[in-house]
Write an enzyme that holds these catalytic residues in place. Structure first.
Site, PDB file in Angstrom:
ATOM      1  N   GLY A   8      41.880  42.395  45.317  1.00 29.02           N
ATOM      2  CA  GLY A   8      42.553  41.097  45.116  1.00 29.02           C
ATOM      3  C   GLY A   8      43.653  41.195  44.080  1.00 29.02           C
ATOM      4  N   THR A  10      46.787  41.364  44.353  1.00 28.85           N
ATOM      5  CA  THR A  10      47.988  40.557  44.608  1.00 28.85           C
ATOM      6  C   THR A  10      47.770  39.080  44.255  1.00 28.85           C
ATOM      7  OG1 THR A  10      47.253  40.268  46.891  1.00 28.85           O
ATOM      8  CG2 THR A  10      48.861  42.020  46.496  1.00 28.85           C
ATOM      9  N   GLN A  12      46.359  35.687  41.818  1.00 27.97           N
ATOM     10  CA  GLN A  12      46.640  35.242  40.448  1.00 27.97           C
ATOM     11  C   GLN A  12      45.908  36.110  39.419  1.00 27.97           C
ATOM     12  OE1 GLN A  12      46.380  31.055  38.287  1.00 27.97           O
ATOM     13  NE2 GLN A  12      44.315  31.890  38.463  1.00 27.97           N
ATOM     14  N   ASP A  56      40.252  46.955  52.847  1.00 33.36           N
ATOM     15  CA  ASP A  56      39.915  45.576  53.219  1.00 33.36           C
ATOM     16  C   ASP A  56      38.421  45.365  53.020  1.00 33.36           C
ATOM     17  OD1 ASP A  56      39.450  43.115  54.786  1.00 33.36           O
ATOM     18  OD2 ASP A  56      41.522  43.435  55.418  1.00 33.36           O
ATOM     19  N   LEU A  57      38.078  44.216  52.463  1.00 37.47           N
ATOM     20  CA  LEU A  57      36.656  43.908  52.250  1.00 37.47           C
ATOM     21  C   LEU A  57      35.889  43.791  53.565  1.00 37.47           C
ATOM     22  CD1 LEU A  57      36.498  41.265  49.368  1.00 37.47           C
ATOM     23  CD2 LEU A  57      35.995  43.701  49.259  1.00 37.47           C
ATOM     24  N   LEU A  78      37.788  41.004  42.843  1.00 40.77           N
ATOM     25  CA  LEU A  78      38.427  39.680  42.794  1.00 40.77           C
ATOM     26  C   LEU A  78      38.835  39.186  44.178  1.00 40.77           C
ATOM     27  CD1 LEU A  78      40.788  40.139  39.701  1.00 40.77           C
ATOM     28  CD2 LEU A  78      38.345  39.674  39.770  1.00 40.77           C
ATOM     29  N   SER A 123      31.855  31.884  40.684  1.00 45.15           N
ATOM     30  CA  SER A 123      32.641  30.663  40.495  1.00 45.15           C
ATOM     31  C   SER A 123      31.803  29.461  40.105  1.00 45.15           C
ATOM     32  CB  SER A 123      33.348  30.357  41.818  1.00 45.15           C
ATOM     33  OG  SER A 123      33.840  29.042  41.826  1.00 45.15           O
ATOM     34  N   GLU A 125      32.281  26.734  41.288  1.00 43.67           N
ATOM     35  CA  GLU A 125      32.086  26.008  42.552  1.00 43.67           C
ATOM     36  C   GLU A 125      30.619  26.151  43.014  1.00 43.67           C
ATOM     37  OE1 GLU A 125      34.409  24.084  44.006  1.00 43.67           O
ATOM     38  OE2 GLU A 125      33.526  23.798  45.995  1.00 43.67           O
ATOM     39  N   TYR A 147      32.792  27.873  50.900  1.00 45.23           N
ATOM     40  CA  TYR A 147      33.232  28.798  49.860  1.00 45.23           C
ATOM     41  C   TYR A 147      32.158  28.912  48.764  1.00 45.23           C
ATOM     42  CZ  TYR A 147      35.676  30.319  45.611  1.00 45.23           C
ATOM     43  OH  TYR A 147      36.020  30.968  44.446  1.00 45.23           O
ATOM     44  N   HIS A 177      40.674  28.296  36.496  1.00 45.07           N
ATOM     45  CA  HIS A 177      41.689  28.780  35.548  1.00 45.07           C
ATOM     46  C   HIS A 177      43.012  28.913  36.281  1.00 45.07           C
ATOM     47  CE1 HIS A 177      39.102  32.010  37.053  1.00 45.07           C
ATOM     48  NE2 HIS A 177      40.216  32.720  37.207  1.00 45.07           N
ATOM     49  N   ARG A 182      49.488  30.628  39.800  1.00 40.30           N
ATOM     50  CA  ARG A 182      48.486  30.001  40.662  1.00 40.30           C
ATOM     51  C   ARG A 182      49.109  29.703  42.029  1.00 40.30           C
ATOM     52  NH1 ARG A 182      43.118  29.282  41.780  1.00 40.30           N
ATOM     53  NH2 ARG A 182      42.257  27.468  40.699  1.00 40.30           N
TER      54      ARG A 182
END
Ligand code: NAP
Ligand code: GDD
Length: 322
Positions: A8, A10, A12, A56-57, A78, A123, A125, A147, A177, A182
């Site tokens: 991840g 690339t 934020q 790739d994941l 990430l 997260s 979330e 998610y 954050h 972002r």
């Protein structure tokens, strides 16, 4: 020189973390997935200092190959489908990336080198319909989106591999954050970009969804430092990373617009299109453990965050106009 793999990169957080690791003297390997156009916008200032590798994941062998080729001591996972509304429209894909992707990386670590230290981007979330205020490491999880559910899986599989195979796996439960880097679809950057456009006469309104949702917003540059600190400890553990302050979306709007001497009520339109099937109403974290054990604390407060994002958007738009 230690080597770190950042998935991840690339995104934020990937860009801030890569910057931070370079400053600490790391060799940084950044994993990117194959795309038809290159999207290194957030990395362009450090692109020559890091090594970009394709993986790739979704593809187990690509992860094993990268670990075998580069032999990192630390892996920061990430990469994810990180936008909550997309997780409602693409729940299966979100599960593949954000949930099972974690297991694929953990399996690759177990296979190639179980000594690798692993950071999982968990997260706030996951707290969803919160069971406790403020939320801490021990607060029961109650996710409210595909998610959030996928992140709960990633969190628990990290703990499970730590307990089952003795891997050095840490789960950082990071609250929202933000930064000028972002993605523009997230509410903070959507607001600061629109406020700057309205100020410059480039836009006339801003469509938003739920203005009452409350979030604990911090600065991304501070949060990547916490990720690194977790992997420098003697033992792996899980940590909440947050400011301990909560603000509503409306308060964010007010702060951004008033900073530009604009009356937000003249421009903001509430649009049901942006409401979610299930909402997370209130997030506020207790970062006491991160403070006590990692010596971590945030350096940017809410007002400073809003202003630095507005300033950056004004600058970008003015440069584009030249
Ligand atoms: P972001 O800007 O959306 O970046 C996500 C990154 O994941 C991008 O580099 C993206 O690559 C990559 N990616 C997506 N699917 C992939 C796949 N299948 N294989 C490889 N790479 C893939 O997210 P962020 O804000 O930096 O957040 C970083 C991580 O922290 C995410 O896991 C997020 O869920 C989590 N998190 C974020 C926050 C926050 O407030 N920012 C809070 C808690 C947790 P492309 O550039 O190719 O799309
Ligand atoms: N995106 C968006 N767009 N959100 C809006 C809008 C809008 O027009 N209007 C109101 N909101 C509200 C959302 O309903 C939500 O309650 C809040 O603003 C924040 O939304 P986002 O900025 O999209 O972030 P998020 O909290 O859903 O998710 C982010 O933070 C998580 C950590 O808690 C993402 O970065 C996740 O990847 C991350 O895990």
């Amino acid at each position: 020189m230690p080597t770190a793999l950042v998935t991840g990169v690339t995104g934020q957080d990937g860009s801030y973390l890569a910057e931070f690791l370079l400053q600490q003297g790391y060799k940084v390997i950044g994993m990117v997935r194959r795309t038809s156009t290159i999207n290194f916008e957030r990395l362009k200032h450090i692109q020559r200092q890091i090594e970009i590798v394709q993986g790739d994941l979704l593809d187990q062998m690509s992860l094993i190959g990268i670990l075998q080729d580069h032999r990192p001591q630390e892996v920061y996972n990430l990469a994810a489908q990180s936008f909550v509304p997309t997780s409602f429209s693409q729940p299966v894909l979100t599960g593949e990336f954000t949930a099972l992707g974690v297991t694929r990386m953990l399996e690759a670590i177990r296979f190639v080198d179980p000594q690798i230290r692993f950071y999982q981007a968990s997260s706030s979330e996951m707290f969803g319909k919160v069971m406790e205020v403020p939320q801490r490491e021990t607060t029961p999880l109650y996710p409210r989106s595909p998610y959030g559910v996928a992140k709960v899986y990633g969190h628990w599989i990290t703990i499970n591999y730590r307990e089952s195979y003795n891997l050095f796996g840490c789960s950082g439960i990071l609250f929202n954050h933000e930064s000028p880097r972002r993605g523009l679809e997230f509410v903070t950057h959507k607001i600061t970009d629109a406020a700057a456009r309205i100020k410059l006469g480039l836009a006339h309104e801003l469509h938003l969804g739920n203005l009452e949702a409350r979030r604990d917003w911090g600065y991304a540059g501070d949060y990547v430092r916490a990720m690194w600190l977790m992997l420098q400890q003697d033992a792996p553990d899980d940590y909440v990373v947050a400011t301990g302050e909560t603000h509503s979306v409306q308060e964010f709007v007010e702060e951004a617009f008033s900073y530009l001497d604009l009356d937000w009520k003249q421009y903001v339109v509430q649009d049901p299109k942006y409401y979610r099937p299930a909402e997370v109403d209130l997030l506020v974290g207790d970062p006491a453990k991160a403070g006590a054990k990692l010596g971590w604390e945030p350096t940017v407060n809410f007002r400073q965050l809003v202003r630095l994002m507005v300033d950056a958007d004004l600058q970008t738009l003015q440069n584009n106009e030249k």
